[in-house]
Design a protein around this motif. Structure first.
Motif, PDB file in Angstrom:
ATOM      1  N   ASN A  70       0.828  -1.200   0.000  1.00 62.74           N
ATOM      2  CA  ASN A  70       0.000   0.000   0.000  1.00 62.74           C
ATOM      3  C   ASN A  70       0.872   1.264   0.000  1.00 62.74           C
ATOM      4  O   ASN A  70       1.915   1.287  -0.630  1.00 62.74           O
ATOM      5  CB  ASN A  70      -0.953  -0.010   1.200  1.00 62.74           C
ATOM      6  N   GLY A  71       0.459   2.316   0.714  1.00 62.02           N
ATOM      7  CA  GLY A  71       1.250   3.533   0.853  1.00 62.02           C
ATOM      8  C   GLY A  71       1.182   4.470  -0.318  1.00 62.02           C
ATOM      9  O   GLY A  71       1.766   5.533  -0.312  1.00 62.02           O
ATOM     10  N   GLY A  72       0.463   4.115  -1.389  1.00 62.22           N
ATOM     11  CA  GLY A  72       0.373   4.991  -2.540  1.00 62.22           C
ATOM     12  C   GLY A  72       1.325   4.639  -3.648  1.00 62.22           C
ATOM     13  O   GLY A  72       1.070   4.933  -4.816  1.00 62.22           O
ATOM     14  N   LEU A  73       2.441   3.989  -3.322  1.00 61.68           N
ATOM     15  CA  LEU A  73       3.451   3.692  -4.336  1.00 61.68           C
ATOM     16  C   LEU A  73       2.916   2.710  -5.375  1.00 61.68           C
ATOM     17  O   LEU A  73       3.185   2.836  -6.569  1.00 61.68           O
ATOM     18  CB  LEU A  73       4.707   3.125  -3.664  1.00 61.68           C
ATOM     19  N   PHE A  74       2.157   1.722  -4.912  1.00 66.81           N
ATOM     20  CA  PHE A  74       1.660   0.696  -5.827  1.00 66.81           C
ATOM     21  C   PHE A  74       0.166   0.847  -6.123  1.00 66.81           C
ATOM     22  O   PHE A  74      -0.437  -0.016  -6.749  1.00 66.81           O
ATOM     23  CB  PHE A  74       1.945  -0.696  -5.247  1.00 66.81           C
ATOM     24  N   LYS A  75      -0.421   1.959  -5.665  1.00 70.16           N
ATOM     25  CA  LYS A  75      -1.827   2.193  -5.976  1.00 70.16           C
ATOM     26  C   LYS A  75      -2.021   2.293  -7.474  1.00 70.16           C
ATOM     27  O   LYS A  75      -2.991   1.765  -8.036  1.00 70.16           O
ATOM     28  CB  LYS A  75      -2.293   3.474  -5.278  1.00 70.16           C
ATOM     29  N   ASP A  76      -1.128   3.001  -8.130  1.00 72.25           N
ATOM     30  CA  ASP A  76      -1.083   3.007  -9.594  1.00 72.25           C
ATOM     31  C   ASP A  76      -0.018   1.995  -9.985  1.00 72.25           C
ATOM     32  O   ASP A  76       1.165   2.257  -9.860  1.00 72.25           O
ATOM     33  CB  ASP A  76      -0.732   4.400 -10.109  1.00 72.25           C
ATOM     34  N   ALA A  77      -0.448   0.826 -10.457  1.00 68.72           N
ATOM     35  CA  ALA A  77       0.496  -0.269 -10.715  1.00 68.72           C
ATOM     36  C   ALA A  77       0.923  -0.356 -12.165  1.00 68.72           C
ATOM     37  O   ALA A  77       1.556  -1.336 -12.558  1.00 68.72           O
ATOM     38  CB  ALA A  77      -0.127  -1.601 -10.275  1.00 68.72           C
ATOM     39  N   ASP A  78       0.607   0.651 -12.976  1.00 73.59           N
ATOM     40  CA  ASP A  78       0.947   0.581 -14.394  1.00 73.59           C
ATOM     41  C   ASP A  78       2.454   0.429 -14.582  1.00 73.59           C
ATOM     42  O   ASP A  78       3.258   1.020 -13.848  1.00 73.59           O
ATOM     43  CB  ASP A  78       0.480   1.842 -15.118  1.00 73.59           C
ATOM     44  N   ALA A  79       2.812  -0.366 -15.583  1.00 73.15           N
ATOM     45  CA  ALA A  79       4.223  -0.585 -15.914  1.00 73.15           C
ATOM     46  C   ALA A  79       4.462  -0.134 -17.351  1.00 73.15           C
ATOM     47  O   ALA A  79       3.620  -0.363 -18.230  1.00 73.15           O
ATOM     48  CB  ALA A  79       4.590  -2.054 -15.750  1.00 73.15           C
ATOM     49  N   LEU A  80       5.573   0.510 -17.582  1.00 72.04           N
ATOM     50  CA  LEU A  80       5.918   0.925 -18.939  1.00 72.04           C
ATOM     51  C   LEU A  80       6.390  -0.280 -19.741  1.00 72.04           C
ATOM     52  O   LEU A  80       7.053  -1.175 -19.195  1.00 72.04           O
ATOM     53  CB  LEU A  80       7.023   1.986 -18.895  1.00 72.04           C
ATOM     54  N   PRO A  81       6.070  -0.314 -21.026  1.00 75.59           N
ATOM     55  CA  PRO A  81       6.585  -1.407 -21.871  1.00 75.59           C
ATOM     56  C   PRO A  81       8.096  -1.314 -21.989  1.00 75.59           C
ATOM     57  O   PRO A  81       8.663  -0.218 -22.063  1.00 75.59           O
ATOM     58  CB  PRO A  81       5.895  -1.168 -23.212  1.00 75.59           C
ATOM     59  N   LEU A  82       8.761  -2.471 -21.992  1.00 80.02           N
ATOM     60  CA  LEU A  82      10.224  -2.530 -22.053  1.00 80.02           C
ATOM     61  C   LEU A  82      10.669  -3.154 -23.358  1.00 80.02           C
ATOM     62  O   LEU A  82      10.023  -4.070 -23.876  1.00 80.02           O
ATOM     63  CB  LEU A  82      10.772  -3.351 -20.886  1.00 80.02           C
TER      64      LEU A  82
END
Length: 1009
Positions: free
Chosen positions: A157-169
């Motif tokens: 939690n904590g906000g860091l992983f609230k937005d879990a989007d990952a950029l394409p690599l």
């Protein structure tokens, strides 16, 4: 896992895992390692580093090594993501999630090496990385079973992983992440972590990655006096109270005293109102966690069991550390930095025991907003015709078609906004305030922040001088909060800010910034005191790696004394760090607004007798005004009538201190645009090509409209120079404070300070050590170089009033000094004033004169120059009626006292004009205005007897404070300072302080702090 135990660490196995007992490493330390951990590749790499590099355990060197190891990868990642069109904030949040996950696997918040293994499994199929990373982070946000790692995952939690989007690599980006994950993120220094990420995302700063970061020792140097010294003073009182209670058999009360201190420690709020990526807040967290460790250790000694030591989860944690940051992703980085630092301390203290879930908590303690200004709304500015107002972007240049020089691009425009209903921003309540606010000089506020913001800022803070640097708005707000501080009592908790400490540029000692300090230090009600100051300290600008000079100041309510640290030596650290090892001389006393001890120079007032004579030179604002001799001839100098009055010789500071360059300047002052064009067409066209493109982009309307004349033509100074054959000048910044005579037809640059007088007696007085000491103390510093400021160095200076005979001798000495220097410079064209006075200083210091210095000594006849100055000093001393060999401190005090006398005289109508024919040509009497108010000469000495406190902690606090004031005293002497106090009561308390190291016992039964 390597477990640090102070500086001695034990080893139960060698690298192969076969050995028994201890292994001694080349650094002189021993290491204790669990056998299972030797199977871990990162641990084995770590041990090899320790074996091959004895300095690996040095935290600063470890941090520098980690910085170099990861900087290239982060820079390449930031560049590659930027090249694919991803927004900087999205890149920042993606990298933050990656880096925290790397940290999490190394401290086993997720299964060990699981993230690294995941990345390695994705080799050859990078297109699957984004969905797999997103899935992992979604599970970390909620907690539960991760199908990606096939393991149970904690709730982060904590906000860091609230937005879990990952950029394409792509393949290259995946490889870079794998390399970054191979580093040991347990060793990352959180104070550097934010800087790494910040620079990975900044195109302007990416090339400096790994080469520059704020040295940790510098941050500690401010945080210690601003935050930790007061807390440690409280802890010392608690320790003394606890020991005394324990001696008296009151164990429960002793434990209660320690618990009370711990509760207080866990409620302290620390604010950084310009927190950037959180470096200062992390250092504050770390130091407070160290102190908390001492508290729990004492509780253990007092018999608390482990369950009680947990104190129901009450501990120093990130929610106590508050920040304000304008950059949204930097604010997010700051929060992450605090959590990494906190978790590192958790694992150092508790081993592998997991923290309570959620592991990260969103305390919302880092606010993303402007720290000094708020406004109701913002709208585009329009002119009277309703047209949108824009300005040059300050960066984009194009090549001029005629001159071939780079000039501002007239099409590179940005919108100017108006800020409606601007008000000062409010800060959250905090016990302590620390930080390193932005370094923006007053002259650059408009360019850096925009016209609308600058005007709104000044409207919101009408008390602040517009000549003050941007950082002073932070200083002023913190000072106001500190001046309202009230300490805790039995009936009420503490209120307000106990102490604040800021890093600023060392221009804080210059007049335009010093006025802000004077407002608070000299306040009649609830004044402020500077308890710690370093007026001039090396630094590295975290924004661009530039070496700058800074000041450190710590303030709190009161009128007591402080410690002044002055750099004596600076040695470069050769380890990839831009820091310096600095040695200080330390003095104690009342620190004035110029960050000096001794005479209160800030209490000196400008004198009418000196008015109208000191000026700043011309401000051109257009490089095309300055031309060579050859260019001047090609424009008609020597052939066009009257042009000699408009193309004149020009001098700047370098021309005075070194060798004149032979530069001329086009000065069309007094001519209207049409007149200038018609009379001097070739000159006008030259300015049209070389000056107008630059002035067209200037924010000031008067500069744009009157582009063919100097930005500041100094009308008043021109009037003051009329009728003089020559005038006195000195450079604004100079290692040596030298005064020279210039012919009146020469145009002085803005970096010269002009004294509109040709009186050689005045030249002698200015060249004396009396004025030199005053100018050095009052002028402040620009970088490491002393500054001459008219309003503080000249206007308040009380010049001597010599007799007629003394005046004649002073004039002869001034003429001799000027003639000697000019004659030697003419005979030796490479000889400079700076070179001459460098050798003169060595001669005065008794140093050996040899090599190049000997050549300068002979060419400049430096022995004779020293004799001239000695005779000037003696004659000026005689004119004052003072001894010639007074120390500088006494000179300054006498000059301050004389300034007060002169100000009182002038209030009664007696003015000792320096140049009466110009300042008072009609000889009119000055009307008396009554006695001037008494001047503030510093804090009054404490007087009277004070009550003896009732509680034991207050008694220890009173004793420590009294020892600090008295420096050395017997119990009997201390007892006499309190009402109805017996020495027998004081003695055991002093002995307790002595046992704890908070006081020392010296000869004669005396105690000292």
């Amino acid at each position: 896992m390597i477990v640090d135990v102070g500086h001695v660490i034990e080893v139960y196995a060698d690298f192969s895992g076969q050995g028994q007992g201890y292994t001694q490493f080349p650094d002189g330390n021993r290491y204790r390692i669990r056998l299972d951990d030797l199977r871990d590749e990162k641990t084995r790499d770590r041990l090899r580093l320790i074996w091959t590099d004895p300095h690996t355990l040095d935290p600063a060197k470890t941090a520098a090594r980690v910085t170099r190891e990861v900087s290239d990868r982060l820079a390449a990642l930031g560049l590659s993501f930027e090249g694919k069109g991803h927004a900087p904030e999205a890149v920042a949040r993606f990298l933050m999630r990656c880096l925290f996950t790397m940290f999490a696997e190394d401290v086993e918040l997720i299964p060990k090496a699981s993230f690294s293994d995941l990345l390695k499994r994705l080799r050859g199929q990078p297109e699957h990385s984004a969905p797999m990373l997103k899935s992992l982070w979604e599970t970390m946000n909620t907690g539960g079973f991760s199908t990606v790692l096939t393991a149970q995952i904690k709730h982060f939690n904590g906000g860091l992983f609230k937005d879990a989007d990952a950029l394409p690599l792509d393949t290259v980006q995946l490889s870079l992440l794998i390399e970054a994950a191979s580093r040991d993120w347990r060793e990352v220094e959180p104070a550097i972590f934010g800087t790494l990420l910040e620079r990975a995302l900044s195109p302007k700063e990416r090339h400096k990655l790994g080469a520059h970061y704020t040295p940790r020792a510098y941050v500690d140097r401010l945080v210690a006096p601003a935050l930790m010294e007061p807390l440690r003073a409280d802890w010392a009182i608690t320790q003394a109270t606890t020991l005394q209670l324990n001696r008296d058999g009151k164990l429960d009360e002793a434990r209660a005293a320690v618990r009370a201190f711990h509760r207080q420690l866990c409620e302290i709020r620390v604010l950084d109102p310009a927190c950037g990526s959180g470096n200062f807040l992390y250092v504050a967290l770390e130091l407070m966690k160290r102190l908390e460790g001492e508290v729990t250790a004492l509780l253990a000694e007092l018999g608390e069991d482990q369950a009680a030591l947990s104190l129901a989860g009450h501990t120093v944690d990130p929610h106590q550390f508050l920040g304000i940051e304008l950059n949204p992703w930097a604010a997010a980085v700051a929060e992450l930095v605090l959590w990494i630092g906190y978790l590192q301390w958790h694992f150092r203290t508790h081993g592998r025991a997991s923290p309570a879930e959620p592991v990260l908590r969103d305390f919302k303690n880092i606010e993303n907003r402007d720290a000094v200004l708020t406004w109701a709304s913002r709208k585009p500015r329009v002119d009277d015709a309703g047209k949108t107002v824009t300005r040059w972007d300050g960066e984009t240049m194009i090549r001029h078609p005629v001159t071939g020089e780079d000039v501002p691009d007239p099409d590179a425009r940005i919108q100017v906004y108006d800020y409606l209903s601007p008000k000062p921003a409010t800060w959250p309540e905090a016990d302590f305030i620390i930080g390193n606010p932005p370094f923006i000089g007053a002259s650059r506020i408009r360019d850096a922040l925009g016209d609308g913001y600058a005007e709104a800022l000044w409207a919101a803070y009408p008390r602040m001088p517009q000549s003050a640097d941007f950082v002073m708005f932070w200083w002023d707000k913190a000072a106001l909060m500190a001046r309202t501080f009230k300490s805790a009592t039995d009936k009420a908790p503490a209120k307000g800010t106990r102490r604040f400490g800021f890093i600023t540029t060392n221009s804080i000692t210059m007049v335009f910034n010093r006025r802000v300090l004077e407002t608070h230090i000299g306040a009649e009600a609830q004044p402020l005191q500077v308890t710690f100051a370093v007026p001039d300290h090396p630094w590295v600008d975290s924004a661009d790696g530039a070496a700058v000079r800074i000041a450190m100041t710590v303030g709190e309510a009161g009128q007591g004394s402080g410690r002044l640290f002055e750099c004596v030596t600076e040695t470069r650290i050769e380890d990839g760090n831009e820091g310096r090892d600095v040695e200080f001389s330390i003095s104690k006393g009342h620190i004035h607004s110029n960050l000096r001890l001794g005479a209160n120079l800030g209490s000196a007032n400008a004198l009418l007798s000196n008015s109208g004579l000191a000026h700043m030179g011309m401000k051109l604002h257009g490089s095309g005004f300055a031309i060579s001799r050859e260019k001047a001839k090609s424009l008609g100098l020597g052939t066009v009538p009257d042009l000699a009055n408009h193309i004149r010789p020009y001098r700047n500071g370098r021309d005075i201190a070194a060798t004149p360059r032979g530069v001329f300047v086009v000065d069309l002052y007094g001519l209207q645009e049409e007149e200038a064009r018609s009379r001097f067409g070739l000159v006008f066209q030259h300015l049209l090509d070389t000056v107008k493109p630059e002035r067209d982009q200037n924010n000031r309307e008067t500069y744009r409209v009157n582009w063919w004349i100097f930005a500041e033509p100094r009308t008043v100074m021109r009037q003051a120079l009329l009728g003089l054959n020559d005038y006195i000048v000195t450079t604004e910044t100079s290692k040596h404070r030298l005064f020279s005579l210039l012919p009146a037809h020469i145009i002085p640059d803005q970096k010269l300070r002009v004294i509109a007088s040709d009186d050689r007696a005045l030249l002698s007085a200015l060249s004396s050590r009396f004025h030199g000491a005053w100018a050095l103390a009052t002028g402040g510093l620009l970088g490491p170089t002393p500054v001459y400021n008219n309003t503080r160095c000249f206007d308040p200076f009380p010049f001597p009033t010599p007799t007629e005979a003394q005046t004649t001798r002073l004039r002869a000495l001034g003429e001799e000094l000027d003639a000697h220097r000019k004659a030697q410079a003419a005979a030796h064209p490479k000889l400079t004033l700076t070179g001459m006075y460098n050798v003169l200083e060595k001669l005065r210091a008794g140093e050996r004169i040899e090599g190049k210095d000997r050549e300068i000594y002979d060419q400049g006849l430096i022995g004779i120059l020293r004799d001239i100055h000695a005779r000037i000093d003696a004659e000026v001393a005689a004119a004052y009626g003072w001894p010639a060999d007074l120390p500088d401190a006494e000179i300054l005090q006498r000059l301050v006292d004389l300034n007060h006398e002169r100000a009182a005289e002038e209030a009664r109508g007696l003015v000792r004009w320096l140049r009466p024919d110009y300042q008072n040509p009609a000889g009119r009497a000055v009307a008396a205005t009554g006695q001037t108010a008494s001047m503030d000469l510093g804090p009054a000495e404490p007087s009277g007897i004070v009550p003896w406190p009732k509680t034991l902690p207050e008694q220890f606090a009173a004793l420590r404070g009294m020892l600090a004031d008295m420096e050395q005293a017997t119990p009997q002497q201390i007892a006499r300072r309190f009402q109805r106090l017996r020495p027998a009561t004081v003695q055991p308390l002093l002995e307790t302080l002595h046992l704890l190291g908070h006081a020392r016992m010296v000869e004669g039964g005396r105690f000292t702090a």
